[in-house]
Motif scaffolding. Sequence first.
Motif, short mmCIF file in Angstrom:
data_model
loop_
_atom_site.label_atom_id
_atom_site.label_comp_id
_atom_site.label_asym_id
_atom_site.label_seq_id
_atom_site.Cartn_x
_atom_site.Cartn_y
_atom_site.Cartn_z
N PHE A 59 3.13 -8.39 -2.44
CA PHE A 59 2.19 -8.14 -3.55
C PHE A 59 1.16 -9.26 -3.65
CE2 PHE A 59 0.83 -8.34 -7.97
CZ PHE A 59 0.50 -7.02 -8.23
N LEU A 65 -3.34 -2.21 -3.85
CA LEU A 65 -2.30 -1.63 -4.69
C LEU A 65 -1.96 -0.20 -4.27
CD1 LEU A 65 -3.28 -2.92 -8.26
CD2 LEU A 65 -1.68 -3.89 -6.61
N GLU A 83 9.86 -3.26 -7.40
CA GLU A 83 9.09 -2.19 -6.76
C GLU A 83 9.09 -0.93 -7.62
OE1 GLU A 83 9.61 -2.10 -2.14
OE2 GLU A 83 11.41 -3.03 -2.99
N PHE A 86 6.70 -1.45 -10.45
CA PHE A 86 5.33 -1.34 -9.96
C PHE A 86 4.95 0.12 -9.72
CE2 PHE A 86 2.91 -0.69 -6.00
CZ PHE A 86 1.66 -1.11 -6.44
N TRP A 90 1.93 2.22 -11.42
CA TRP A 90 0.83 2.77 -10.63
C TRP A 90 0.67 4.27 -10.85
CZ3 TRP A 90 -3.35 1.07 -8.53
CH2 TRP A 90 -4.05 1.85 -7.62
N LEU A 215 0.68 -7.65 -13.55
CA LEU A 215 0.21 -6.34 -13.08
C LEU A 215 -0.66 -5.67 -14.14
CD1 LEU A 215 0.26 -4.12 -10.97
CD2 LEU A 215 2.39 -3.27 -12.00
#
Length: 224
Positions: A59, A65, A83, A86, A90, A215
């Motif tokens: 990352f 991304l 993960e 994330f 996303w 993030l």
Amino acid sequence: MNVTTDLSFTHLVLQASVPVQLIMLILALLSVMSWYWIFRKIFQIRDARRRTDAFEASFWQGSDLETLARLTESRLQHAGPMEMVFLAAWREFLRQRSRSLDSAAALESVRRAMRAAYQREMDELEAHLAFLASTGSVAPYIGLLGTVWGIMNSFRGLANMTSATLSHVAPGIAEALIATAIGLFAAIPAAVAYNHFTHDIERLSVRIETFMEELTNLLQRQLR
């Protein structure tokens, strides 16, 4: 009489009263289950930490991304907790961006998605830790119950004797104390493992929470 044989561990367990034997069996089962979950948690937490390290390195190497999200989805069965957080962020980010909502509402939705994914991952890591905590706190008292019961039986047997010597008392006391020893054998590893795992999971959760904030900042810049 062979005192060594009479006071051996196996002989004392076999000669113990039925309630004491049941207590010993319960403690033995608790010990076996504790060690099972101890080894399971060792590998689970170690694997989560290793995958988190690998993802964090990728990352912060400046990977795109979207590319990182596709890579995570392609290996979803082997994704670590960071993960999964994330990926949840996303997916929600893309969903909100397609709706053309204002950035504040979109970011709040992304935060909720991350928090839900984070909670799921933490719940999985913390699963069965309560069993270790309970074993560590309750097993000594279960063993003590067996000890008290065994000693009561010993003294009750002495009531019918005109004279009692150490050879009469020792076997009963020894078999009673075995229950406490088994209780401690079950409790100590469980308590130590619980404290160790809790510390490791807490450190991992702090890393993930820090990542969530970072993030969020990255996604906020993309919404401008």
